[in-house]
Design an enzyme around this catalytic site. Structure first.
Site: not given
Ligand SMILES: *Cc1c(COP(=O)(O)O)cnc(C)c1O
Length: 380
Positions: A41, A264, A312
């Site tokens: 993801k 800054y 930035m």
């Molecule tokens: C993101 C996620 C994972 C993976 O988690 P990690 O800690 O990155 O291994 C597994 N299950 C669900 C439902 C997630 O949202």
């Protein structure tokens, strides 16, 4: 690479061989008949989902999991043939699209189950059902089980392929909450089984739970962060190594007298005659502003401190103690011993966010055998 020629010398190098080795090390650590689900993801935690997905093989990985339908469709369009799983939640239109593209969906509650059951009046639908074993976020809670069971019973074309849950605190070995969640999950599974509902697949472990040995034989393990190496982690089957190195180069180098302000807010003043280097990277690239006066980078194999505020587009470092430093020297922001976990601690977050925040402005460079591919948002 023409895109790299026109770009700042700031980019992230992704080592796909290392990624593949990490997958191997983790897959081999699983108990008998358990299988790995690679969680890609958020563009594979900033590493580039399509590129890393091309390195996953069906003999090592049972499925790829992503959060959004869009993320799954991107992988399908790129020709990824492995089974895809969307963690959700999804709208009714999205559920139909997912089914049309052979994408498996996780159903995260009674509302989504209702949508799925409406769709299952006209076609066969296979899902994984998510249970809330204590996290209070997504999943069916225990009091909702009777209604869910009834719904499943009256929907003959609905097939439950998997049942799963997610842990809140698996990264904290001192906290018994993971064991409590497993007990809750098992109790809910028993209620479903008593009603004649079960699934061939079960999964609950994320990276932390997997590395702690919670995966059951025959189960799936949904592993995200560990695939990318948030730091070096040695387990029985090998060493998990960082996949991403974020580098830049010195573009401006100056000698400043003692007492000179930097950046800054003039938050730093040189305490001695100093050599200060300016780097073409900043918080717009995901180099957190909390790293102002609070991080180190690698120059010529040595650590140099970030001095002054992160702006930035620019960062200043003190290279007074590194002899022979010159304009054009490579500088490592992340990698070469600076782990995502180190930067996370310094910027009060977690390694996940360090990776995810490396912005689209930073090209991703893939060394793949003898070829180099560049993914840049400016390339289109
Ligand atoms: C993101 C996620 C994972 C993976 O988690 P990690 O800690 O990155 O291994 C597994 N299950 C669900 C439902 C997630 O949202």
């Amino acid at each position: 690479m023409s895109t790299l020629r026109e770009s700042r010398p700031t980019y992230a190098v992704i080592d796909l061989d290392r990624f593949e080795r990490n997958v191997e090390v983790i897959a081999r650590s699983l108990p008998e008949d358990a299988r790995l689900v690679a969680v890609l993801k958020a563009d594979a935690y900033g590493h580039g989902a399509v590129e890393v997905a091309r390195r996953l093989r069906a003999d090592r990985v049972a499925m790829i999991a992503v959060a959004l339908l869009e993320e799954a469709l991107e992988l399908r369009r790129a020709g990824i043939e492995l089974p895809l799983f969307v963690l959700g939640p999804l709208s009714k239109d999205q559920i139909v699209l997912a089914l049309d593209h052979r994408i498996t969906i996780g159903v995260v509650g009674p509302e989504e189950l209702d949508l799925v059951c409406e769709i299952a009046r006209d076609r066969d639908v296979a899902i994984h059902l998510k249970l809330d074993s204590g996290m209070g976020r997504m999943g069916v809670v225990e009091t909702e089980l009777p209604g869910v069971i009834e719904r499943i019973r009256v929907t003959p074309r609905l097939c439950i392929d998997g049942i799963y849950t997610h842990f809140a605190n698996a990264d904290d070995a001192a906290d018994p909450f993971t064991e409590i969640q497993i007990a809750n999950y098992d109790r809910m599974l028993a209620v479903l089984r008593e009603a004649g509902i079960d699934a061939p697949l079960h999964h609950f472990a994320n990276s932390a739970a997997t590395l702690r040995g919670f995966v059951r034989p025959g189960d799936f393990a949904r592993v995200g962060i560990a695939l990318y190496g948030p730091s070096e982690i040695t387990i029985a089957t090998g060493t998990i190594e960082p996949v991403l190195r974020w580098r830049t180069e010195i573009m401006r180098l100056k000698e400043l007298p003692a007492g000179h302000a930097i950046g800054y807010g003039t938050s730093f003043h040189t305490a001695r005659p100093s050599r200060i280097a300016t780097l073409p990277v900043g918080y717009a690239d995901g180099y957190d502003r909390l790293l102002s006066n609070n991080a180190e980078v690698i120059v010529r194999g040595k650590r140099a401190p970030v001095v002054g505020r992160v702006s930035m587009d620019l960062v200043t470092i003190d290279v007074t103690d590194i002899p022979d430093t010159a304009v054009g020297d490579e500088v490592t922001l992340l990698g070469d011993g600076i782990s995502a976990e180190e930067l996370a601690k310094r910027s009060q977050t977690i390694s996940y966010e360090v990776f995810c925040r490396i912005s689209a402005r930073v090209p991703r460079v893939y060394r793949d055998g003898d070829t180099v591919r560049v993914r840049s948002r400016f390339a289109e």
